[in-house]
Design a protein around this motif. Sequence first.
Motif, PDB file in Angstrom:
ATOM      1  N   UNK A  46       0.795  -1.242   0.000  1.00  0.00           N
ATOM      2  CA  UNK A  46       0.000   0.000   0.000  1.00  0.00           C
ATOM      3  C   UNK A  46       0.821   1.281   0.000  1.00  0.00           C
ATOM      4  N   UNK A  47       2.148   1.186  -0.065  1.00  0.00           N
ATOM      5  CA  UNK A  47       2.954   2.400   0.067  1.00  0.00           C
ATOM      6  C   UNK A  47       2.668   3.405  -1.042  1.00  0.00           C
ATOM      7  N   UNK A  48       2.412   2.934  -2.262  1.00  0.00           N
ATOM      8  CA  UNK A  48       2.131   3.864  -3.365  1.00  0.00           C
ATOM      9  C   UNK A  48       0.840   4.628  -3.124  1.00  0.00           C
ATOM     10  N   UNK A  49      -0.187   3.938  -2.611  1.00  0.00           N
ATOM     11  CA  UNK A  49      -1.451   4.617  -2.314  1.00  0.00           C
ATOM     12  C   UNK A  49      -1.257   5.659  -1.209  1.00  0.00           C
ATOM     13  N   UNK A  50      -0.473   5.299  -0.204  1.00  0.00           N
ATOM     14  CA  UNK A  50      -0.229   6.239   0.894  1.00  0.00           C
ATOM     15  C   UNK A  50       0.562   7.457   0.403  1.00  0.00           C
ATOM     16  N   UNK A  51       1.495   7.243  -0.509  1.00  0.00           N
ATOM     17  CA  UNK A  51       2.240   8.362  -1.084  1.00  0.00           C
ATOM     18  C   UNK A  51       1.327   9.292  -1.867  1.00  0.00           C
ATOM     19  N   UNK A  52       0.423   8.696  -2.639  1.00  0.00           N
ATOM     20  CA  UNK A  52      -0.525   9.521  -3.403  1.00  0.00           C
ATOM     21  C   UNK A  52      -1.393  10.350  -2.460  1.00  0.00           C
ATOM     22  N   UNK A  53      -1.847   9.733  -1.374  1.00  0.00           N
ATOM     23  CA  UNK A  53      -2.713  10.438  -0.425  1.00  0.00           C
ATOM     24  C   UNK A  53      -1.970  11.593   0.243  1.00  0.00           C
ATOM     25  N   UNK A  54      -0.670  11.414   0.466  1.00  0.00           N
ATOM     26  CA  UNK A  54       0.141  12.456   1.114  1.00  0.00           C
ATOM     27  C   UNK A  54       0.722  13.440   0.106  1.00  0.00           C
ATOM     28  N   UNK A  55       0.459  13.218  -1.177  1.00  0.00           N
ATOM     29  CA  UNK A  55       0.950  14.077  -2.257  1.00  0.00           C
ATOM     30  C   UNK A  55       2.474  14.224  -2.208  1.00  0.00           C
ATOM     31  N   UNK A  56       3.158  13.107  -2.040  1.00  0.00           N
ATOM     32  CA  UNK A  56       4.615  13.110  -1.990  1.00  0.00           C
ATOM     33  C   UNK A  56       5.176  13.459  -3.367  1.00  0.00           C
ATOM     34  N   UNK A  57       6.095  14.407  -3.395  1.00  0.00           N
ATOM     35  CA  UNK A  57       6.786  14.799  -4.624  1.00  0.00           C
ATOM     36  C   UNK A  57       8.285  14.585  -4.446  1.00  0.00           C
ATOM     37  N   UNK A  58       9.031  14.549  -5.532  1.00  0.00           N
ATOM     38  CA  UNK A  58      10.490  14.461  -5.405  1.00  0.00           C
ATOM     39  C   UNK A  58      11.027  15.709  -4.687  1.00  0.00           C
TER      40      UNK A  58
END
Length: 512
Positions: free
Chosen positions: A209-221
């Motif tokens: 689920x890490x990719x979904x959590x990153x999307x939810x947190x709007x993680x950018x480079x």
Amino acid sequence: MGAGPWDPELLTLAGRDRLARADVVIADYLANPALLMHCRPDTLILQRVRGKHSGPRLAQDEVNRLLVEHAQAGKRVVRLKGGDPMMFGRGAEEAKVLRAAGVDYEFVPGVSSPIAAPEAAGIPITHRSHTPSVSFVSGYEAYEKAGLAVAWKHLANSAGTLVLMMSVKNARTNAAKLVDAGREPSTPAAVVRWGTRGIQQTVVGTLADIADRMDAAQIRPPAVMVVGDVVSLREQLAWLERRPLFGRRVVVTRAARQSGGLLHALAGAGADAVAFPCLEVAAPEPAEREALDAALAPDRLAGLEGVIVSSPNGADALFDALARLNLDARAFAGKLLAAIGTGTAARCQAKGLRPDLIPAKARSEGLIELLRARGLLGGRWLHVRADQGRKLLAEAISEAGGSIELVIGYRTVRPEVPGLLLDSLRPVADGGEGYDAICFASGRTARHFLETTGERFGADAARGFLEQAKIVAIGPVTADALAALDLRVDAVADTPSDAGMVEAVKGLFPKA
């Protein structure tokens, strides 16, 4: 040369030395612009930029050409790279170009983000109870396009920690490749963005689920991904987020060489402290220096009540003048020394002379009160200060029947600020990092800030950025000067010191 992961305190001593001696610096966007303050004012700074506001981006071929061209012209060139130049940094490729052109070079290591970012997030990449090994992997498909396929099956079945660089865009794909190759979907995973900064973001999950959590947190480079059981230790070891100003970006506008104490103090409280020098100390004009030297002649000092120094820079100027004249502190025998502010007093003591008068209020009003209470306001004084200042002290002494000779010990000018640093002040929605608070130690620094940012963004936009942040003044005089510039003041330090400024900032952002 490696610039480290961003935190300016993680620059090596060797790196600071090379920047101080550089004629030309070619910097990547992941190198903190604050590091460029170690350069001389005449250093040519070229930046590889990222983002719609930062201007044209230097292509790699152009970087190679510039390195060779400037070096062959006899310049000392620093190629400043985020992290370490040999950790996915193209340092070896650029060195080959230099060697082919007959240019001598050296490598200066830097703290690398795949080690520093997890550590700042409380994730050890090795641990004797969890794993004896770690692998650093490119999470970017460019290597696979070049025929250098990542051995996903080998990585998936290893017992070690995996740290994937440049892994935001391909996070979902890379997690799926590890699972398909045999790694358990429940394996702990974390992504750390802007590791070591006060605005660091950490997202924890599993490979599933890490990719979904990153999307939810709007993680950018920029960010790194850590995969392995060591991620579970973060709950026990996380430390940066516990600091009171974590998550707050605070701008310090002092002169570059005098901002270190406040930057260190803010960073120690967890803030993302930004060095944005709005003032630079310059030498006085020749006539002003001659006037200061003349004022220190024995016959001129003979009739003085004493000397007033209103800043640490004024203290430096005073003692530099004594040295030019082959004099020392004995020249002030029988004279009083008045220092406005504890910082000024400390600088005088460091030079070998303890002030006799230090007002409780670190401003002209405080010294006037102290001189009046001691019956000294009507005496004859020598005042060493900057080229600009208030007339209040001179007027009070004159009204009391005394006299004051004003001599200029130094001048203050507006310095050049790197464009990349300026652009980082834009709000996040506008492609920058924004800022939560800004600290001013004088009205002049505020005026220079408005001028510098106004030239870059336009006057209205510059003031708009300020309106979105909290404004902190070092004292009442500065607060009044800010008000005269039509700026809102949100906090005034109780004491005109680094500690006072930090406490004022903390008061604006109480920890929940």
